[in-house]
Write a protein that holds these residues in place. Structure first.
Motif, PDB file in Angstrom:
ATOM      1  N   THR A  81      50.962  48.793  42.225  1.00 53.51           N
ATOM      2  CA  THR A  81      51.068  48.016  43.902  1.00 53.51           C
ATOM      3  C   THR A  81      50.085  48.000  44.426  1.00 53.51           C
ATOM      4  N   ASP A  82      49.415  49.182  45.210  1.00 54.17           N
ATOM      5  CA  ASP A  82      48.850  49.491  45.535  1.00 54.17           C
ATOM      6  C   ASP A  82      46.789  49.207  44.800  1.00 54.17           C
ATOM      7  N   GLN A  83      46.818  49.603  43.720  1.00 58.17           N
ATOM      8  CA  GLN A  83      45.768  49.372  42.903  1.00 58.17           C
ATOM      9  C   GLN A  83      45.643  47.730  42.801  1.00 58.17           C
ATOM     10  N   ALA A  84      46.593  46.666  42.383  1.00 59.25           N
ATOM     11  CA  ALA A  84      46.825  45.482  42.626  1.00 59.25           C
ATOM     12  C   ALA A  84      46.711  45.163  43.288  1.00 59.25           C
ATOM     13  N   GLU A  85      46.466  45.313  44.829  1.00 61.69           N
ATOM     14  CA  GLU A  85      45.956  44.982  45.717  1.00 61.69           C
ATOM     15  C   GLU A  85      44.521  45.202  45.950  1.00 61.69           C
ATOM     16  N   LYS A  86      44.047  45.727  45.880  1.00 65.14           N
ATOM     17  CA  LYS A  86      42.778  46.275  45.866  1.00 65.14           C
ATOM     18  C   LYS A  86      42.117  45.641  44.888  1.00 65.14           C
ATOM     19  N   LEU A  87      42.444  45.599  44.147  1.00 60.81           N
ATOM     20  CA  LEU A  87      41.409  44.223  42.577  1.00 60.81           C
ATOM     21  C   LEU A  87      42.099  42.951  43.105  1.00 60.81           C
ATOM     22  N   TRP A  88      43.118  42.709  43.995  1.00 65.73           N
ATOM     23  CA  TRP A  88      42.792  40.962  43.958  1.00 65.73           C
ATOM     24  C   TRP A  88      41.700  40.672  45.162  1.00 65.73           C
ATOM     25  N   ARG A  89      41.620  42.008  46.401  1.00 61.65           N
ATOM     26  CA  ARG A  89      40.636  41.918  47.619  1.00 61.65           C
ATOM     27  C   ARG A  89      39.620  42.141  47.262  1.00 61.65           C
ATOM     28  N   ALA A  90      39.893  42.583  45.899  1.00 67.60           N
ATOM     29  CA  ALA A  90      37.928  42.678  45.504  1.00 67.60           C
ATOM     30  C   ALA A  90      37.226  41.930  45.236  1.00 67.60           C
ATOM     31  N   THR A  91      37.990  41.714  44.004  1.00 71.00           N
ATOM     32  CA  THR A  91      37.916  39.957  43.092  1.00 71.00           C
ATOM     33  C   THR A  91      37.887  38.820  43.857  1.00 71.00           C
ATOM     34  N   LYS A  92      38.617  38.933  45.299  1.00 67.71           N
ATOM     35  CA  LYS A  92      38.692  37.973  45.967  1.00 67.71           C
ATOM     36  C   LYS A  92      39.729  36.318  45.026  1.00 67.71           C
ATOM     37  N   ILE A  93      41.044  37.257  43.848  1.00 61.57           N
ATOM     38  CA  ILE A  93      41.672  36.272  43.668  1.00 61.57           C
ATOM     39  C   ILE A  93      42.189  35.425  45.155  1.00 61.57           C
ATOM     40  N   GLU A  94      43.149  34.393  44.920  1.00 65.54           N
ATOM     41  CA  GLU A  94      43.410  33.529  45.903  1.00 65.54           C
ATOM     42  C   GLU A  94      44.492  33.097  45.285  1.00 65.54           C
ATOM     43  N   ILE A  95      45.531  33.674  46.229  1.00 69.55           N
ATOM     44  CA  ILE A  95      47.283  33.494  45.899  1.00 69.55           C
ATOM     45  C   ILE A  95      47.435  31.550  46.500  1.00 69.55           C
ATOM     46  N   LEU A  96      47.846  30.956  45.545  1.00 66.27           N
ATOM     47  CA  LEU A  96      48.042  29.895  46.099  1.00 66.27           C
ATOM     48  C   LEU A  96      49.315  29.503  46.099  1.00 66.27           C
ATOM     49  N   PRO A  97      49.708  28.241  46.731  1.00 67.48           N
ATOM     50  CA  PRO A  97      51.592  28.500  46.408  1.00 67.48           C
ATOM     51  C   PRO A  97      51.315  27.778  44.951  1.00 67.48           C
ATOM     52  N   HIS A  98      50.918  27.103  44.124  1.00 71.96           N
ATOM     53  CA  HIS A  98      51.355  26.267  42.943  1.00 71.96           C
ATOM     54  C   HIS A  98      50.708  27.940  41.754  1.00 71.96           C
ATOM     55  N   GLY A  99      50.175  28.994  42.249  1.00 73.56           N
ATOM     56  CA  GLY A  99      49.093  29.738  40.967  1.00 73.56           C
ATOM     57  C   GLY A  99      47.911  30.577  41.544  1.00 73.56           C
ATOM     58  N   PHE A 100      47.494  31.439  40.565  1.00 69.86           N
ATOM     59  CA  PHE A 100      46.577  31.918  41.439  1.00 69.86           C
ATOM     60  C   PHE A 100      44.985  31.232  41.423  1.00 69.86           C
ATOM     61  N   CYS A 101      44.119  31.460  41.933  1.00 70.96           N
ATOM     62  CA  CYS A 101      42.736  30.937  41.265  1.00 70.96           C
ATOM     63  C   CYS A 101      41.464  32.335  41.573  1.00 70.96           C
ATOM     64  N   LEU A 102      41.661  31.843  40.267  1.00 75.90           N
ATOM     65  CA  LEU A 102      40.236  33.026  40.385  1.00 75.90           C
ATOM     66  C   LEU A 102      38.990  33.262  40.296  1.00 75.90           C
ATOM     67  N   HIS A 103      38.888  32.104  41.226  1.00 78.05           N
ATOM     68  CA  HIS A 103      37.324  31.676  41.662  1.00 78.05           C
ATOM     69  C   HIS A 103      36.738  31.746  42.345  1.00 78.05           C
ATOM     70  N   HIS A 104      35.859  32.556  42.757  1.00 75.15           N
ATOM     71  CA  HIS A 104      35.359  32.650  44.434  1.00 75.15           C
ATOM     72  C   HIS A 104      33.722  31.961  44.736  1.00 75.15           C
ATOM     73  N   PRO A 105      34.130  31.410  46.157  1.00 74.73           N
ATOM     74  CA  PRO A 105      32.317  31.056  46.132  1.00 74.73           C
ATOM     75  C   PRO A 105      31.044  31.936  45.832  1.00 74.73           C
ATOM     76  N   LEU A 106      32.294  33.060  46.387  1.00 77.49           N
ATOM     77  CA  LEU A 106      30.701  34.403  46.924  1.00 77.49           C
ATOM     78  C   LEU A 106      30.583  34.322  45.087  1.00 77.49           C
ATOM     79  N   ARG A 107      30.894  33.832  44.799  1.00 74.64           N
ATOM     80  CA  ARG A 107      30.542  34.274  42.956  1.00 74.64           C
ATOM     81  C   ARG A 107      29.337  33.358  42.320  1.00 74.64           C
ATOM     82  N   GLY A 108      29.108  32.424  43.448  1.00 72.28           N
ATOM     83  CA  GLY A 108      27.539  31.895  42.929  1.00 72.28           C
ATOM     84  C   GLY A 108      28.252  30.530  42.418  1.00 72.28           C
ATOM     85  N   ASP A 109      29.233  30.326  41.877  1.00 71.29           N
ATOM     86  CA  ASP A 109      30.010  29.092  41.208  1.00 71.29           C
ATOM     87  C   ASP A 109      31.127  28.486  41.645  1.00 71.29           C
TER      88      ASP A 109
END
Length: 194
Positions: A81-109
């Motif tokens: 769980t701790d590793q998943a949390e670090k990965l979540w924060r490092a990759t900027k995965i956004e947890i939404l009420p209806h799913g996960f957004c694997l995309h983040h504006p800092l990635r240039g897209d």
């Protein structure tokens, strides 16, 4: 702008504001548009671990992501769980009420920011959201039955119906396949014990 609307709605609902009041404040045409914010932020860190490690069935229009999660070579299998949390924060995965957004504006897209997650290739839906998607699909079908016009609103409902239908069908198919697999494994285990 959409991000601020999302934050407002999430906290308004979490703090007890009635959904019809939030709906009115956001100028949503139906409660189904507003209800996607219900339960926002309630995903625990453990949910991130379960999803990334492939322990929960997921759906996405991005087959590469799904294949990575479902494969035996998934690099996140056995993640704590701790590793998943670090990965979540490092990759900027956004947890939404209806799913996960694997995309983040800092990635240039950057995201279109217009609330069309259902059609985005970076959107991931875990199995636990299936009842929400089924209920939304049912309400959209009911609204489309009532509205026979060709307005932009009806076009948006048809888009949501198509996308929700994809996720509902994909998740239901995968769940059924997993149930059959588990039954076969139980039968084989019983036969082996005899």
């Amino acid at each position: 702008m959409h991000h601020f609307r999302h934050i407002f709605t999430t906290f308004a609902i979490k703090n007890g504001m009635a959904i019809h009041e939030v709906m009115e404040a956001l100028n949503h045409k139906s409660a189904s548009m507003t209800e996607v914010y219900i339960d926002a932020g309630d995903y625990p860190k453990e949910m991130m671990r379960i999803v990334l490690s492939g322990e929960m069935v997921v759906s996405s229009t991005n087959r590469n992501v799904v294949e990575c999660i479902e494969s035996n070579d998934n690099p996140f299998k056995g993640t704590t769980t701790d590793q998943a949390e670090k990965l979540w924060r490092a990759t900027k995965i956004e947890i939404l009420p209806h799913g996960f957004c694997l995309h983040h504006p800092l990635r240039g897209d950057p995201c279109a920011q217009d609330g069309v997650c259902l059609g985005c290739q970076y959107f991931l839906v875990p199995t636990d959201r299936l009842p929400v998607f089924e209920a939304r699909l049912q309400r959209i079908n009911e609204e489309l039955t009532k509205n026979s016009d060709t307005s932009i609103y009806t076009s948006k409902l048809n888009f949501q119906k198509h996308r929700l239908g994809f996720y509902v069908n994909d998740l239901q198919t995968k769940i059924a396949a997993n149930e059959i697999l588990q039954e076969n494994q139980e039968v084989a285990a019983d036969a082996e014990r005899r």
